[in-house]
Design an enzyme around this catalytic site. Structure first.
Site, PDB file in Angstrom:
ATOM      1  N   TRP A 283       0.767  -1.216  -0.076  1.00  0.00           N
ATOM      2  CA  TRP A 283      -0.017  -0.231  -0.066  1.00  0.00           C
ATOM      3  C   TRP A 283       0.722   1.290   0.038  1.00  0.00           C
ATOM      4  O   TRP A 283       0.632   2.304  -0.575  1.00  0.00           O
ATOM      5  CB  TRP A 283      -0.872   0.190   1.293  1.00  0.00           C
ATOM      6  N   TRP A 364     -11.727  16.684   4.738  1.00  0.00           N
ATOM      7  CA  TRP A 364     -10.674  15.752   4.986  1.00  0.00           C
ATOM      8  C   TRP A 364      -9.292  16.552   5.045  1.00  0.00           C
ATOM      9  O   TRP A 364      -8.359  16.073   5.725  1.00  0.00           O
ATOM     10  CB  TRP A 364     -10.612  14.522   3.936  1.00  0.00           C
TER      11      TRP A 364
HETATM   12  P1  FAD Z   1       2.023  -2.113   9.553  1.00  0.00           P
HETATM   13  O1  FAD Z   1       0.835  -2.773   9.548  1.00  0.00           O
HETATM   14  O2  FAD Z   1       3.320  -2.853  10.446  1.00  0.00           O
HETATM   15  O3  FAD Z   1       2.516  -1.688   7.786  1.00  0.00           O
HETATM   16  C1  FAD Z   1       3.753  -2.053   7.610  1.00  0.00           C
HETATM   17  C2  FAD Z   1       4.216  -0.705   6.762  1.00  0.00           C
HETATM   18  O4  FAD Z   1       3.345  -0.608   5.609  1.00  0.00           O
HETATM   19  C3  FAD Z   1       4.190   0.672   7.595  1.00  0.00           C
HETATM   20  O5  FAD Z   1       5.072   1.060   8.171  1.00  0.00           O
HETATM   21  C4  FAD Z   1       3.542   1.610   6.234  1.00  0.00           C
HETATM   22  O6  FAD Z   1       4.838   2.034   5.689  1.00  0.00           O
HETATM   23  C5  FAD Z   1       2.917   0.533   5.274  1.00  0.00           C
HETATM   24  N1  FAD Z   1       1.486   0.664   5.473  1.00  0.00           N
HETATM   25  C6  FAD Z   1       0.543   0.004   6.222  1.00  0.00           C
HETATM   26  N2  FAD Z   1      -0.727   0.575   6.014  1.00  0.00           N
HETATM   27  C7  FAD Z   1      -0.539   1.269   5.135  1.00  0.00           C
HETATM   28  C8  FAD Z   1      -1.676   2.233   4.423  1.00  0.00           C
HETATM   29  N3  FAD Z   1      -2.628   2.030   4.588  1.00  0.00           N
HETATM   30  N4  FAD Z   1      -1.336   2.803   3.459  1.00  0.00           N
HETATM   31  C9  FAD Z   1      -0.022   3.384   3.191  1.00  0.00           C
HETATM   32  N5  FAD Z   1       1.073   2.519   3.573  1.00  0.00           N
HETATM   33  C10 FAD Z   1       0.611   1.577   4.493  1.00  0.00           C
HETATM   34  N6  FAD Z   1       0.837   5.833   7.103  1.00  0.00           N
HETATM   35  C11 FAD Z   1       2.095   6.272   6.926  1.00  0.00           C
HETATM   36  O7  FAD Z   1       3.107   5.804   7.037  1.00  0.00           O
HETATM   37  N7  FAD Z   1       2.239   8.017   7.374  1.00  0.00           N
HETATM   38  C12 FAD Z   1       1.124   8.555   7.324  1.00  0.00           C
HETATM   39  O8  FAD Z   1       1.141   9.736   7.313  1.00  0.00           O
HETATM   40  C13 FAD Z   1      -0.192   7.836   7.182  1.00  0.00           C
HETATM   41  N8  FAD Z   1      -1.276   8.450   7.541  1.00  0.00           N
HETATM   42  C14 FAD Z   1      -2.453   7.775   7.369  1.00  0.00           C
HETATM   43  C15 FAD Z   1      -3.868   8.543   7.648  1.00  0.00           C
HETATM   44  C16 FAD Z   1      -4.907   7.765   7.363  1.00  0.00           C
HETATM   45  C17 FAD Z   1      -6.076   8.733   7.462  1.00  0.00           C
HETATM   46  C18 FAD Z   1      -5.072   6.440   7.369  1.00  0.00           C
HETATM   47  C19 FAD Z   1      -6.210   5.742   7.327  1.00  0.00           C
HETATM   48  C20 FAD Z   1      -3.600   5.787   7.131  1.00  0.00           C
HETATM   49  C21 FAD Z   1      -2.355   6.340   7.112  1.00  0.00           C
HETATM   50  N9  FAD Z   1      -1.351   5.618   7.121  1.00  0.00           N
HETATM   51  C22 FAD Z   1      -0.034   6.310   7.125  1.00  0.00           C
HETATM   52  C23 FAD Z   1      -1.273   4.224   7.049  1.00  0.00           C
HETATM   53  C24 FAD Z   1      -1.064   3.379   7.879  1.00  0.00           C
HETATM   54  O9  FAD Z   1      -1.974   3.889   9.204  1.00  0.00           O
HETATM   55  C25 FAD Z   1       0.303   3.495   8.657  1.00  0.00           C
HETATM   56  O10 FAD Z   1       1.188   3.130   7.716  1.00  0.00           O
HETATM   57  C26 FAD Z   1       0.438   2.202   9.725  1.00  0.00           C
HETATM   58  O11 FAD Z   1      -0.544   2.346  11.018  1.00  0.00           O
HETATM   59  C27 FAD Z   1       1.844   2.276  10.277  1.00  0.00           C
HETATM   60  O12 FAD Z   1       1.834   1.358  11.515  1.00  0.00           O
HETATM   61  P2  FAD Z   1       2.875   0.096  11.547  1.00  0.00           P
HETATM   62  O13 FAD Z   1       4.185   0.503  10.751  1.00  0.00           O
HETATM   63  O14 FAD Z   1       2.755  -0.577  12.494  1.00  0.00           O
HETATM   64  O15 FAD Z   1       2.039  -0.539  10.167  1.00  0.00           O
END
Ligand code: FAD
Length: 483
Positions: A283, A364
């Site tokens: 993603w 948004w």
């Molecule tokens: P994990 O679940 O461990 O995922 C691994 C990696 O995959 C993440 O570190 C991230 O780089 C990527 N990833 C995961 N989910 C998404 C997703 N839906 N979209 C894009 N990449 C994803 N993510 C950000 O990195 N920066 C942001 O500014 C950001 N803003 C967000 C705003 C909204 C409204 C929403 C709904 C989601 C957003 N996300 C953002 C996506 C996601 O919420 C976070 O990447 C995730 O919560 C990070 O936690 P993690 O590293 O433990 O994720």
């Protein structure tokens, strides 16, 4: 090339030594290396980092400087446009070459080309490498050569390509011993002072490459096995917590990908969970793919029909949302987690974003800007794409009329209420039957838990049923106004 001519390695969104092709290349040339980090001014294509991300950047630069200096490589810190500042530095130190890793996104590519050409005019070689994404943007294209707008076929096509294997930290790097000017990191004011609101962030996070790798190790060794089932439960800490490190390039997506695939191959990680995780990393690729074609992703609806959406202006409701005082416990818990730690669980990001755009009918972009300022992982592609996705105006988005019920979401994903109790301690003693809807609790249950609605914890800022109807009717207005 003389021994006295340094090879400058420009660090940007890649604050690491491992899997850093620009650094590896410079090290292999045998020329002495001068590392440079440039704090670039805001431009049409570059948003200045928000406050929480600035905190992260400071810590990450301290860590990078330590790692480089341990290998004898100095790090110069400078402010200004890449063009003017770099050319000035090149002239002062008599650099023979400049290497960098390409940033994601078409605008950065264009800037890089201009920079390369200006450096060539100075008689300096430039070398640039892919490093920050799994794939080069042009590697994943539709059959007709265009960009994808839907994630599933994008990821299916992407999975046909194996990302390059990550490079190790170069074994020997010759450091530049000559004189150079550097600004002091402390003078950049990246850390908050009056007041210092970053205490909660510092308690949870340690920026830098070493800690990023520790988080990856812990995730692959312990957490990935629960990812498929538990990733949506905010109290479970079942995700990798790698987002700020990916944002600043403290660890490469390629290293994560190969590490996880190796764990699957060795039978150390269940394939379904690990693949689900990799698709989330996918993603990130998809969001950057979108940003590549839509540089105004943060300021323009991907679906132009939403330009007619009748958003409300409600400063009071916006402030209640920002402070975690909407009266909906799961939303408030998320917003407080964000304010305190600079991060919010993905499921709760979706619930909180949906609440702002649908229950409060607030544009948004207001929410996107708040997240941009308060998230340590605030990312120019993921953040606007995430907001547009939740709102329903983005690529491959959930339809606007699918409106999350914050009570049901709370009951489903925080069934014992551990997450809400942690972040909304004024509801800590409330029975789980009422925890996600305290306004329905009998007076006795409230008083036994020490909750006085409207005093110790707010009443809901909007009623779910009426807010839902209002949102659907706003959506219909937008549709019926179509030319
Ligand atoms: P994990 O679940 O461990 O995922 C691994 C990696 O995959 C993440 O570190 C991230 O780089 C990527 N990833 C995961 N989910 C998404 C997703 N839906 N979209 C894009 N990449 C994803 N993510 C950000 O990195 N920066 C942001 O500014 C950001 N803003 C967000 C705003 C909204 C409204 C929403 C709904 C989601 C957003 N996300 C953002 C996506 C996601 O919420 C976070 O990447 C995730 O919560 C990070 O936690 P993690 O590293 O433990 O994720």
């Amino acid at each position: 090339m003389t021994d006295a001519s340094p090879h400058i390695v420009l660090f940007r969104d890649d604050l690491r030594l491992a899997d850093n092709p620009a650094l590896t290349h410079a090290a292999h040339t045998g020329a002495p290396v001068l590392a440079l980090f440039l704090l670039e001014p805001e431009s049409e294509t570059r948003r200045p980092p928000g406050a929480a991300a600035r905190w992260w950047l400071h810590g990450s630069l301290v860590s990078l400087r330590g790692d480089l200096e341990a290998r004898g490589v100095p790090l110069a810190l400078m402010r200004g446009s890449a063009h003017a500042t770099l050319i000035d530095l090149v002239r002062r130190v008599g650099a023979c070459a400049v290497s960098w890793n390409r940033r994601a996104g078409a605008p950065s590519r264009e800037e890089d080309e201009i920079l390369a050409s200006a450096l060539k005019d100075e008689g300096v070689e430039t070398h640039h490498f892919p490093a920050n994404m799994l794939f080069e943007p042009e590697a994943v294209r539709t059959g007709s050569g265009g960009a994808y707008r839907v994630f599933t076929p994008f990821w299916r096509a992407a999975r046909q390509i194996t990302p390059d294997a990550p490079l190790p930290v170069p074994q020997a790097i010759k450091g530049w011993k000559g004189a150079f000017e550097s600004e002091r990191l402390e003078d950049w004011g990246l850390l908050p002072t009056k007041p210092d609101w970053a205490g909660g962030i510092a308690q949870v996070w340690t920026p830098g490459e070493s800690d990023a790798r520790l988080r990856l190790d812990a995730f692959v060794q312990r957490t990935v096995a629960d990812y498929g089932e538990r990733r949506d439960f905010p109290a479970d800490a079942a995700t990798s917590l790698l987002s700020p490190s990916l944002r600043f390039g403290e660890i490469s997506a390629r290293e994560i990908w190969h590490r996880v695939r190796a764990a699957i191959a060795a039978g150390d990680a269940p394939e379904a969970d690990a693949e689900k995780f990799l698709s989330e990393v996918g993603w990130r690729e998809f969001c950057h793919h979108l940003l590549g074609g839509h540089r105004d992703l943060a300021t323009r609806n991907f679906n132009p029909a939403f330009d007619r959406f009748p958003w409300a202006r409600d400063e009071k409701a916006l402030a209640a949302w920002q402070k975690g005082r909407t009266g909906y416990p799961i939303v408030d818990a998320g917003m407080r987690e964000l304010w305190t730690t600079g991060w919010m669980h993905n499921r709760v990001r979706m619930i909180a974003a949906s609440f702002l755009t649908k229950h409060l009918l607030i544009d948004w972009q207001e929410g996107e800007r708040w997240f941009w300022d308060t998230l340590v992982d605030a990312d120019p592609a993921n953040n606007p794409a995430g907001w547009q996705w939740v709102t329903g105006c983005g690529a491959d988005a959930a339809p606007y009329f699918r409106i999350f019920n914050p009570v049901l979401q709370g009951e489903k994903f925080d069934p014992e209420g551990a997450y809400v109790r942690h972040w909304v301690p004024e509801l800590e003693r409330l029975d789980k039957r009422w925890l996600h809807k305290p306004w329905e609790a009998p007076a006795r249950a409230l008083s036994e838990a020490g909750v006085r609605l409207g005093e110790t914890y707010p009443r809901p800022v909007v009623d779910h049923g009426s807010a839902r109807k209002r949102a659907l009717s706003a959506y219909e207005t937008m549709r019926s106004d179509a030319p």
